[in-house]
Design a protein around this motif. Sequence first.
Motif, mmCIF file in Angstrom:
data_model
loop_
_atom_site.group_PDB
_atom_site.id
_atom_site.type_symbol
_atom_site.label_atom_id
_atom_site.label_comp_id
_atom_site.label_asym_id
_atom_site.label_seq_id
_atom_site.Cartn_x
_atom_site.Cartn_y
_atom_site.Cartn_z
ATOM 1 N N LYS A 19 -7.216 -1.643 3.973
ATOM 2 C CA LYS A 19 -7.552 -0.234 4.201
ATOM 3 C C LYS A 19 -9.047 -0.068 4.442
ATOM 4 O O LYS A 19 -9.859 -0.836 3.901
ATOM 5 C CB LYS A 19 -7.067 0.602 3.022
ATOM 6 C CG LYS A 19 -5.544 0.669 2.959
ATOM 7 C CD LYS A 19 -5.078 1.727 2.020
ATOM 8 C CE LYS A 19 -3.977 2.549 2.636
ATOM 9 N NZ LYS A 19 -3.711 3.745 1.838
ATOM 10 N N ARG A 42 6.633 1.206 0.325
ATOM 11 C CA ARG A 42 5.296 1.182 -0.252
ATOM 12 C C ARG A 42 5.365 1.719 -1.683
ATOM 13 O O ARG A 42 6.284 2.459 -2.045
ATOM 14 C CB ARG A 42 4.273 1.971 0.578
ATOM 15 C CG ARG A 42 4.486 3.473 0.694
ATOM 16 C CD ARG A 42 3.181 4.285 0.633
ATOM 17 N NE ARG A 42 2.606 4.248 -0.689
ATOM 18 C CZ ARG A 42 1.304 4.156 -0.951
ATOM 19 N NH1 ARG A 42 0.443 4.146 0.032
ATOM 20 N NH2 ARG A 42 0.870 4.118 -2.201
ATOM 21 N N CYS A 80 -5.960 -0.697 8.252
ATOM 22 C CA CYS A 80 -5.337 0.611 8.007
ATOM 23 C C CYS A 80 -6.407 1.702 7.945
ATOM 24 O O CYS A 80 -7.250 1.698 7.046
ATOM 25 C CB CYS A 80 -4.525 0.575 6.710
ATOM 26 S SG CYS A 80 -3.826 2.178 6.294
ATOM 27 N N ARG A 131 -7.374 5.218 6.945
ATOM 28 C CA ARG A 131 -6.850 6.129 5.916
ATOM 29 C C ARG A 131 -7.775 7.305 5.629
ATOM 30 O O ARG A 131 -7.663 7.964 4.616
ATOM 31 C CB ARG A 131 -6.528 5.348 4.638
ATOM 32 C CG ARG A 131 -7.635 4.436 4.165
ATOM 33 C CD ARG A 131 -8.771 5.098 3.439
ATOM 34 N NE ARG A 131 -8.347 5.601 2.148
ATOM 35 C CZ ARG A 131 -8.887 6.652 1.559
ATOM 36 N NH1 ARG A 131 -9.919 7.315 2.132
ATOM 37 N NH2 ARG A 131 -8.475 7.063 0.382
ATOM 38 N N ILE A 187 1.837 4.387 7.498
ATOM 39 C CA ILE A 187 2.170 4.237 6.077
ATOM 40 C C ILE A 187 2.123 5.645 5.489
ATOM 41 O O ILE A 187 1.100 6.334 5.597
ATOM 42 C CB ILE A 187 1.268 3.198 5.357
ATOM 43 C CG1 ILE A 187 1.680 3.044 3.886
ATOM 44 C CG2 ILE A 187 -0.215 3.491 5.478
ATOM 45 C CD1 ILE A 187 1.133 1.781 3.212
ATOM 46 N N ASP A 222 -2.627 5.861 8.085
ATOM 47 C CA ASP A 222 -2.157 6.482 6.850
ATOM 48 C C ASP A 222 -2.504 7.971 6.889
ATOM 49 O O ASP A 222 -3.612 8.375 6.517
ATOM 50 C CB ASP A 222 -2.844 5.795 5.655
ATOM 51 C CG ASP A 222 -2.510 6.443 4.312
ATOM 52 O OD1 ASP A 222 -1.921 7.546 4.303
ATOM 53 O OD2 ASP A 222 -2.848 5.854 3.277
#
Length: 338
Positions: free
Chosen positions: A208, A127, A236, A238, A297, A270
């Motif tokens: 995200k 990433r 995702c 986060r 991540i 995340d």
Amino acid sequence: MIIVLKPKATKKEVDHIVERVKSLGLKPLISRGVERTIIGVIGDEDVLRVQPLEVIPGVEKVMPVLSPYKLVSREFKPADTIINVNGVKIGGGQKLVVMAGPCSVESYERLHEVAKKVKKSGATFLRGGAFKPRTSPYSFQGLGEEGLKYLCDIGKRVGLKVVTELMDVRDINLVERYSDVIQIGARNMQNFNLLKEVGLSKKPVLLKRGMSATIKEWLLSAEYILSTGNFNVMLCERGIRTFEDETRFTLDLTAVPVVKSLSHLPIVVDPSHGTGKWGLVGAMAKAGVAAGADGLIIEVHPKPEEALSDGAQSLLPERFATLMEEVRAVAKAVGRQA
Ligand code: PEP
Ligand code: MN
């Protein structure tokens, strides 16, 4: 509305149903499963009330979709989506996928150093942002195309897939050229033109969650991408804004099982942005895996105190290596491969 076809529906019957749906001014989207084919119908469903489709040969049943999102819903596609990123599969109980690297691409040497280390520890994705969505216009904005070139070159040299953020529709061709997965950041979760554009792309998308978005809004954003043709979307979690200020955001791990129940799309956690503090990343990474995440991540930097962005939440490569061991143990404990 969803049209469920009979298990033995012929190609001729399927083609006829598709034509009929189109002639009513609706958009059919076909999903071929192992057992049967289903057709999602987008558009004003009222038409179907006066033009019954149940009578057409090959149709088993026609069901309204109660949720505001259709294509991302489990009703539309009961089986988990497994995304194949040039050989690395994510979703549907596949091996846990770990994406790691710095917040921003800063220099070739630094990125190369981190890439080699995270690869050795078991990450499969590199990433790093080349276009950075910074709160202040005076903060480091990223290296742009140069950064993308570093990511692509190092990803190939080291053997890692590349995930990087796209902020502007004008850069889509660039980001597509140099990456394996296009990241849409939290701040752009409701940039609908950007979503429609990545929906036309052949590249998988990591979407995200917006920091103030409900799960429903997030799934509707994913729906934008699917509705323009790209079914390879992973979500995702986060972190979201709450009244709590001990952490940068509040990592909403409840979102993992909630999303799994509502949608067939893979979900990645995340823990870096979700906490904002490196000392909390490990606990939340492990909790994310225990909650059922398909991937993680994580931000990793060799000299966090010198990082141009997000140093406070970045793990040293050695700490990341230890965390990977722990994550593997948790994955094993919950019946997952890692
Ligand atoms: C990032 O991944 O570096 C990033 C900016 O994340 P988010 O969009 O979740 O803030
Ligand atoms: Mn970051």
